[in-house]
Design an enzyme around this catalytic site. Structure first.
Site, mmCIF file in Angstrom:
data_model
loop_
_atom_site.group_PDB
_atom_site.id
_atom_site.type_symbol
_atom_site.label_atom_id
_atom_site.label_comp_id
_atom_site.label_asym_id
_atom_site.label_seq_id
_atom_site.Cartn_x
_atom_site.Cartn_y
_atom_site.Cartn_z
ATOM 1 C CG HIS A 201 2.599 16.839 12.814
ATOM 2 N ND1 HIS A 201 3.058 18.120 13.051
ATOM 3 C CD2 HIS A 201 3.415 16.091 13.408
ATOM 4 C CE1 HIS A 201 4.420 18.115 13.870
ATOM 5 N NE2 HIS A 201 4.465 16.619 13.978
ATOM 6 C CE LYS B 32 6.662 16.873 9.956
ATOM 7 N NZ LYS B 32 7.634 17.672 10.462
ATOM 8 C CG ASP C 151 10.324 17.750 8.854
ATOM 9 O OD1 ASP C 151 9.717 17.149 8.091
ATOM 10 O OD2 ASP C 151 10.207 17.675 10.185
ATOM 11 C CE1 TYR D 200 7.345 19.723 15.056
ATOM 12 C CE2 TYR D 200 8.781 20.193 13.031
ATOM 13 C CZ TYR D 200 8.132 19.357 13.915
ATOM 14 O OH TYR D 200 7.996 18.078 13.707
HETATM 15 P P1 NDP Z 1 17.266 14.324 16.447
HETATM 16 O O1 NDP Z 1 17.247 13.019 16.500
HETATM 17 O O2 NDP Z 1 17.388 15.050 15.343
HETATM 18 O O3 NDP Z 1 18.354 15.118 17.557
HETATM 19 C C1 NDP Z 1 18.520 16.061 18.096
HETATM 20 C C2 NDP Z 1 19.165 16.379 19.153
HETATM 21 O O4 NDP Z 1 20.485 15.887 18.789
HETATM 22 C C3 NDP Z 1 19.478 17.872 19.429
HETATM 23 O O5 NDP Z 1 19.571 17.760 21.002
HETATM 24 C C4 NDP Z 1 20.784 18.145 18.848
HETATM 25 O O6 NDP Z 1 21.450 19.372 19.841
HETATM 26 C C5 NDP Z 1 21.598 16.793 18.945
HETATM 27 N N1 NDP Z 1 22.735 16.727 17.788
HETATM 28 C C6 NDP Z 1 22.417 17.058 16.595
HETATM 29 N N2 NDP Z 1 23.431 16.890 16.116
HETATM 30 C C7 NDP Z 1 24.416 16.269 16.671
HETATM 31 C C8 NDP Z 1 25.851 15.771 16.732
HETATM 32 N N3 NDP Z 1 26.470 15.607 15.529
HETATM 33 N N4 NDP Z 1 26.539 15.349 17.768
HETATM 34 C C9 NDP Z 1 25.988 15.146 19.171
HETATM 35 N N5 NDP Z 1 24.424 15.656 19.096
HETATM 36 C C10 NDP Z 1 23.823 16.456 18.021
HETATM 37 O O7 NDP Z 1 15.966 14.944 16.999
HETATM 38 P P2 NDP Z 1 14.423 15.401 16.538
HETATM 39 O O8 NDP Z 1 13.658 14.771 17.456
HETATM 40 O O9 NDP Z 1 14.401 16.811 16.688
HETATM 41 O O10 NDP Z 1 14.342 15.031 15.058
HETATM 42 C C11 NDP Z 1 14.644 15.533 13.942
HETATM 43 C C12 NDP Z 1 13.730 16.444 13.351
HETATM 44 O O11 NDP Z 1 12.677 15.472 12.971
HETATM 45 C C13 NDP Z 1 12.648 17.391 14.162
HETATM 46 O O12 NDP Z 1 13.278 18.582 14.140
HETATM 47 C C14 NDP Z 1 11.450 17.643 13.191
HETATM 48 O O13 NDP Z 1 11.899 18.374 12.145
HETATM 49 C C15 NDP Z 1 11.353 16.020 12.835
HETATM 50 N N6 NDP Z 1 10.370 15.375 13.879
HETATM 51 C C16 NDP Z 1 9.169 15.003 13.258
HETATM 52 C C17 NDP Z 1 8.106 14.356 14.244
HETATM 53 C C18 NDP Z 1 6.979 14.121 13.816
HETATM 54 O O14 NDP Z 1 5.839 13.715 14.482
HETATM 55 N N7 NDP Z 1 6.815 13.983 12.454
HETATM 56 C C19 NDP Z 1 8.773 14.159 15.483
HETATM 57 C C20 NDP Z 1 9.946 14.314 15.966
HETATM 58 C C21 NDP Z 1 10.751 15.101 15.061
HETATM 59 P P3 NDP Z 1 21.842 20.607 19.323
HETATM 60 O O15 NDP Z 1 20.749 21.049 18.605
HETATM 61 O O16 NDP Z 1 21.798 21.438 20.363
HETATM 62 O O17 NDP Z 1 22.912 20.663 18.621
#
Ligand code: NDP
Length: 324
Positions: A118, A85, A51, A56
């Site tokens: 988006h 997006k 995604d 981004y």
């Molecule tokens: P997530 O809910 O996926 O959480 C990401 C966070 O969780 C990071 O800080 C990561 O840290 C941490 N994390 C990941 N795996 C673990 C684990 N197993 N244990 C503990 N912590 C963990 O966040 P997002 O808001 O980024 O959502 C995911 C994706 O959705 C985005 O990357 C994007 O592609 C999409 N998105 C789309 C939006 C839209 O408007 N359409 C808006 C927001 C997101 P680390 O990376 O340091 O491991």
């Protein structure tokens, strides 16, 4: 639902979307190099759904990672499902294809598997992602979303994208498209914030009734970016009930948080730029929550939205004034 590593949902246009997606949005504290390396790790770990978005600012690196994994024989292009997006500065019909082509150029791909609007909120058309006036106020714009949708359909007809969908739309905004005269292609999905604290049961029911897949983002509780997310809000991965279920099953809270959505027919996105977590999250596919566990997780819902984006409330297209 029995889920395997290659599990997918069939979209209303016949294409298949893998049920777990790798999120590529990362706050500025991460480097672009990390986006490149992490996307490669994700593909090696088995993720086939990636995604991304122009917003981004890392489609160059994400595209490079995908192409390198194709070049080394790990995957074929047709096995990858890449979502891009359209940002709010490109919603004017004559700018939709321009926005798409910028992503394709950055990614160095011939087509996107899925292209989403988006966010329904629109900004002044132009190259500026967040255009502001002389007082620093965002300049909103108000193209009829159905006009944008027709331009999305034209991108599909031109072969530049396979499927088209929306993100962050409420029911009313979805219905505007579904009921438009001359609709050629229904949105295949609505990608929205969804997790144990915002379980989206009403929007999910509506989407299912229309054969639209609900794709969940911030499933793990988001990256909690300062200034965007209330730092005092409770954390998904620290929820006591989630942790009790995880402990009982010898799984991580992140895996249970993802599994909860998967078992409700939601496609789950998860972002991590940490190799161990990237692998761990993909293993949300190989266990099952009992009906009882699902029920106790249903009760954790608090209608808590992390990404309300208050500065956009003045836009006539702000989606979160409605209940769902
Ligand atoms: P997530 O809910 O996926 O959480 C990401 C966070 O969780 C990071 O800080 C990561 O840290 C941490 N994390 C990941 N795996 C673990 C684990 N197993 N244990 C503990 N912590 C963990 O966040 P997002 O808001 O980024 O959502 C995911 C994706 O959705 C985005 O990357 C994007 O592609 C999409 N998105 C789309 C939006 C839209 O408007 N359409 C808006 C927001 C997101 P680390 O990376 O340091 O491991």
């Amino acid at each position: 639902m029995a889920l395997k590593p290659d599990s997918y949902v069939v979209l209303n246009d016949g294409y298949k979307m893998p049920v777990i997606g790798f999120g590529t949005y990362a706050p500025d504290t991460y480097t672009k190099e990390q986006a490149l390396e992490s996307t490669k790790v994700a593909i090696e770990a088995g993720y086939r759904h990636i995604d991304g978005a122009f917003l981004y600012r890392n489609e160059v690196q994400v595209g490079q990672a995908i192409r390198s994994k194709i070049a080394d024989g790990t995957v074929k292009r047709e096995e990858i499902f890449y979502t891009g997006k359209l940002w709010g500065n490109n919603q004017a019909p004559e700018r939709v294809r321009i926005g798409l082509e910028k992503s394709l150029k950055d990614l160095q791909l011939d087509y996107l598997d899925l292209f989403l609007i988006h966010f329904p909120v629109e900004f002044k058309p132009g190259d500026d992602l967040f255009p502001v006036d002389e007082n620093g106020k965002l300049i909103f714009h108000n193209t009829d979303i159905r006009e944008t949708w027709k331009a999305m359909e034209a991108c599909r007809d031109a072969g530049l994208v396979r499927s088209i969908g929306v993100s962050n739309f409420n029911r009313r905004q979805l219905e505007l498209i579904l009921n438009m005269p001359g609709l050629k292609y229904k949105p295949v999905c609505n990608q929205v914030e969804c997790h144990i604290f915002l379980n989206q049961s009403k929007l999910l029911e509506f989407c299912k009734s229309q054969d639209i897949v609900l794709v969940g983002y911030s499933v793990l509780g988001s990256s909690r970016v300062k200034g965007g997310v209330d730092q005092d809000s409770p954390k998904v991965l620290e929820d006591p009930i989630l942790n009790t279920v995880a402990k009982k099953l010898s799984r991580s809270p992140a895996q249970v948080a993802m599994r909860y959505l998967l078992q409700r027919g939601i496609v789950a996105l998860a972002k991590s730029f940490t190799p161990e977590r990237i692998k761990q999250n993909f293993q949300a596919l190989d266990f099952k929550l009992s009906d009882e566990d699902m029920k106790s997780l249903d009760e954790v819902n608090k209608n808590l939205r992390y990404l309300s984006i208050h500065p956009w409330k003045e836009s006539p297209k702000y989606p979160y004034h409605d209940e769902y």
